[in-house]
Design a protein around this motif. Sequence first.
Motif, PDB file in Angstrom:
ATOM      1  N   VAL A   3      12.160   8.732  26.400  1.00 14.71           N
ATOM      2  CA  VAL A   3      11.991   8.630  24.948  1.00 14.71           C
ATOM      3  C   VAL A   3      12.015  10.022  24.329  1.00 14.71           C
ATOM      4  O   VAL A   3      12.677  10.245  23.310  1.00 14.71           O
ATOM      5  N   LEU A   7      14.885  11.430  21.698  1.00 19.12           N
ATOM      6  CA  LEU A   7      14.521  11.858  20.348  1.00 19.12           C
ATOM      7  C   LEU A   7      14.660  13.357  20.121  1.00 19.12           C
ATOM      8  O   LEU A   7      14.598  13.813  18.981  1.00 19.12           O
ATOM      9  N   GLU A  19      12.802  13.329  13.953  1.00 15.96           N
ATOM     10  CA  GLU A  19      12.780  12.585  15.200  1.00 15.96           C
ATOM     11  C   GLU A  19      11.493  11.768  15.330  1.00 15.96           C
ATOM     12  O   GLU A  19      11.506  10.615  15.740  1.00 15.96           O
ATOM     13  N   PHE A  20      10.364  12.377  14.957  1.00 17.44           N
ATOM     14  CA  PHE A  20       9.079  11.679  14.994  1.00 17.44           C
ATOM     15  C   PHE A  20       9.097  10.495  14.024  1.00 17.44           C
ATOM     16  O   PHE A  20       8.623   9.409  14.352  1.00 17.44           O
ATOM     17  N   LEU A  23      10.868   7.611  15.564  1.00 20.43           N
ATOM     18  CA  LEU A  23      10.019   6.943  16.550  1.00 20.43           C
ATOM     19  C   LEU A  23       9.015   6.013  15.865  1.00 20.43           C
ATOM     20  O   LEU A  23       8.838   4.865  16.278  1.00 20.43           O
ATOM     21  N   LEU A  49      21.004   7.046  19.506  1.00 25.85           N
ATOM     22  CA  LEU A  49      19.938   6.926  20.500  1.00 25.85           C
ATOM     23  C   LEU A  49      20.435   6.245  21.769  1.00 25.85           C
ATOM     24  O   LEU A  49      20.093   6.648  22.876  1.00 25.85           O
ATOM     25  N   THR A  66      18.021   1.915  27.628  1.00 25.73           N
ATOM     26  CA  THR A  66      17.380   2.050  26.317  1.00 25.73           C
ATOM     27  C   THR A  66      16.964   0.722  25.702  1.00 25.73           C
ATOM     28  O   THR A  66      16.469   0.695  24.581  1.00 25.73           O
ATOM     29  N   LEU A  69      13.647   0.093  23.709  1.00 35.47           N
ATOM     30  CA  LEU A  69      13.430   0.611  22.361  1.00 35.47           C
ATOM     31  C   LEU A  69      13.474  -0.491  21.304  1.00 35.47           C
ATOM     32  O   LEU A  69      12.786  -0.407  20.289  1.00 35.47           O
TER      33      LEU A  69
END
Length: 106
Positions: A3, A7, A19-20, A23, A49, A66, A69
């Motif tokens: 992850v 990111l 990026e945060f 998420l 992603l 992935t 996610l």
Amino acid sequence: MLVFDLLDWDGKGEIGFDEFYMLVCIIMAHENHLEKQFMYRHSHAVFELLDIDGGHTVAPAEFQATRFLFNVRKTELSQIFKDFDISGDEVIRYDEHRRKVPPSQL
């Protein structure tokens, strides 16, 4: 670590605000069962992603790695990949990914 690596868009070894924020949005979409809507409305960022190797395509292995996610179950993985792989060439390109889910079906 996957992850974090996904990111860390600029490869600086850190996750910046953008990026945060991505998420947090993914977590909120998951919590509210809005993964499909999120994937459509943010299709370019989602595709980036999923494209782990940066090859501008998503191979089955990348999709498998992935899938967590966006809450894709292992049993659904093959069918969803085939649904997105419009050309049938065993990779998903951004134009295939973007065209798959029309907004009227969300």
